[in-house]
Scaffold this motif. Sequence first.
Motif, PDB file in Angstrom:
ATOM      1  N   ASP A 171       8.200  44.016  46.597  1.00  0.00           N
ATOM      2  CA  ASP A 171       6.737  44.118  46.511  1.00  0.00           C
ATOM      3  C   ASP A 171       6.183  43.134  45.491  1.00  0.00           C
ATOM      4  O   ASP A 171       5.147  42.495  45.722  1.00  0.00           O
ATOM      5  CB  ASP A 171       6.331  45.548  46.140  1.00  0.00           C
ATOM      6  N   SER A 172       6.868  43.004  44.358  1.00  0.00           N
ATOM      7  CA  SER A 172       6.415  42.078  43.319  1.00  0.00           C
ATOM      8  C   SER A 172       6.466  40.639  43.809  1.00  0.00           C
ATOM      9  O   SER A 172       5.562  39.840  43.529  1.00  0.00           O
ATOM     10  CB  SER A 172       7.285  42.243  42.063  1.00  0.00           C
ATOM     11  N   ILE A 173       7.532  40.302  44.541  1.00  0.00           N
ATOM     12  CA  ILE A 173       7.652  38.942  45.071  1.00  0.00           C
ATOM     13  C   ILE A 173       6.541  38.661  46.076  1.00  0.00           C
ATOM     14  O   ILE A 173       5.921  37.586  46.069  1.00  0.00           O
ATOM     15  CB  ILE A 173       9.037  38.745  45.717  1.00  0.00           C
ATOM     16  N   GLU A 174       6.256  39.628  46.933  1.00  0.00           N
ATOM     17  CA  GLU A 174       5.183  39.445  47.921  1.00  0.00           C
ATOM     18  C   GLU A 174       3.833  39.254  47.237  1.00  0.00           C
ATOM     19  O   GLU A 174       3.024  38.419  47.658  1.00  0.00           O
ATOM     20  CB  GLU A 174       5.143  40.643  48.863  1.00  0.00           C
ATOM     21  N   ARG A 175       3.609  40.031  46.174  1.00  0.00           N
ATOM     22  CA  ARG A 175       2.342  39.863  45.429  1.00  0.00           C
ATOM     23  C   ARG A 175       2.299  38.496  44.763  1.00  0.00           C
ATOM     24  O   ARG A 175       1.249  37.833  44.733  1.00  0.00           O
ATOM     25  CB  ARG A 175       2.192  40.970  44.397  1.00  0.00           C
ATOM     26  N   GLY A 176       3.448  38.054  44.215  1.00  0.00           N
ATOM     27  CA  GLY A 176       3.491  36.745  43.562  1.00  0.00           C
ATOM     28  C   GLY A 176       3.227  35.624  44.547  1.00  0.00           C
ATOM     29  O   GLY A 176       2.473  34.685  44.248  1.00  0.00           O
ATOM     30  N   VAL A 177       3.830  35.697  45.719  1.00  0.00           N
ATOM     31  CA  VAL A 177       3.591  34.686  46.751  1.00  0.00           C
ATOM     32  C   VAL A 177       2.129  34.719  47.180  1.00  0.00           C
ATOM     33  O   VAL A 177       1.501  33.670  47.378  1.00  0.00           O
ATOM     34  CB  VAL A 177       4.520  34.923  47.969  1.00  0.00           C
ATOM     35  N   GLY A 178       1.597  35.924  47.297  1.00  0.00           N
ATOM     36  CA  GLY A 178       0.194  36.055  47.707  1.00  0.00           C
ATOM     37  C   GLY A 178      -0.763  35.380  46.739  1.00  0.00           C
ATOM     38  O   GLY A 178      -1.738  34.739  47.148  1.00  0.00           O
ATOM     39  N   ARG A 179      -0.484  35.524  45.440  1.00  0.00           N
ATOM     40  CA  ARG A 179      -1.356  34.896  44.440  1.00  0.00           C
ATOM     41  C   ARG A 179      -1.335  33.378  44.550  1.00  0.00           C
ATOM     42  O   ARG A 179      -2.304  32.710  44.214  1.00  0.00           O
ATOM     43  CB  ARG A 179      -0.925  35.322  43.040  1.00  0.00           C
ATOM     44  N   LEU A 180      -0.207  32.831  45.011  1.00  0.00           N
ATOM     45  CA  LEU A 180      -0.094  31.379  45.115  1.00  0.00           C
ATOM     46  C   LEU A 180      -0.709  30.828  46.390  1.00  0.00           C
ATOM     47  O   LEU A 180      -1.378  29.785  46.354  1.00  0.00           O
ATOM     48  CB  LEU A 180       1.390  30.969  45.065  1.00  0.00           C
ATOM     49  N   VAL A 181      -0.476  31.485  47.512  1.00  0.00           N
ATOM     50  CA  VAL A 181      -0.834  30.862  48.795  1.00  0.00           C
ATOM     51  C   VAL A 181      -1.900  31.609  49.585  1.00  0.00           C
ATOM     52  O   VAL A 181      -2.458  31.038  50.534  1.00  0.00           O
ATOM     53  CB  VAL A 181       0.429  30.707  49.678  1.00  0.00           C
ATOM     54  N   ASP A 182      -2.192  32.856  49.257  1.00  0.00           N
ATOM     55  CA  ASP A 182      -3.175  33.593  50.055  1.00  0.00           C
ATOM     56  C   ASP A 182      -4.583  33.064  49.816  1.00  0.00           C
ATOM     57  O   ASP A 182      -4.947  32.672  48.700  1.00  0.00           O
ATOM     58  CB  ASP A 182      -3.137  35.088  49.718  1.00  0.00           C
TER      59      ASP A 182
END
Length: 316
Positions: free
Chosen positions: A266-277
């Motif tokens: 979940d943390s990784i998905e949130r981190g990726v989201g902050r970068l590319v979403d």
Amino acid sequence: MATISYNQSSASALALLTGSTRALERQTVRVASGREVNQASDNAAYWSIATSMRSTGLSLSSAQDAAGLAAATTDIASLGMEAATGIVSEIKAKLILARSPGVDRDAVNAEIAQLKEQLGTVSESASFNGENWLQASGAPGVKSLVASLSTGPDGTTSINTIEVDTSETTLTSSGNPEDGLLTRTYSGTTPAGNAYEYYLLSSGGTPASATAKEVGISNATTEDELDGMISAVDSMLSGLTSAGARLGATSGRIGGNMDFLSKLQDSIERGVGRLVDADMEESAVKLAAAKVQQQLQTIGLNIANEQAKSILTLFR
């Protein structure tokens, strides 16, 4: 001055329209995908980091699946060990009952025989995905269970495992009787000072000790023999309890690791989201603006082309 060979106004309007069309396409992709960065050309640094993190997330997902299989196998073994402990406790209770004067020990032995059959069934049934930690046909060994993953500074991935020694959990062994908690021989001395050697279940082979006897009673069984059987079953229960505790601790550890892996994903998905979403509200506004801009520039191009048509009418 207006010219027919090259219409500067139309060319400028077309260039603007081309840029607007490209901007509209970019905004459409962002809104459709929900991402600000879809490819390396959008932002090379963010794209590289996000790609690496997604790969790590995929590995964690696989590790979580493997840990789920390990948890299921451990839970089945733990359930079987718990059932076996309860049955052996019942056998001990029957032996204590048989110690009382006037009890029909042949009838009690019939009940003990049924309980022993149940133990065999439990041992055979505690299997998941081809793994049975309660029954061994050969020598028990150590099982390495996937617990989690760790990534080093250089990006290499290491698999963290939990070791389970099935020699500590095997109930019955058809190979070497001494490998099974219920097939091995338990020896000691009765309160009267007589030596005893007993095993609970027959493994189908020859007991390790030629003088060992299977736990079983009749009206001819002496009280001293009963005391020896009760002591042997006590030793079995001690081993079963220890094995059950180890399986329970392993199950708890695997469960904790699975929770951690889930939170890490979940943390990784949130981190990726902050970068590319993409900011969907902002992207929606930009998309609407790009559509309007394209429409206006299309109108401008049409006006510029109409001007050229007006000049052509002079030569008709």
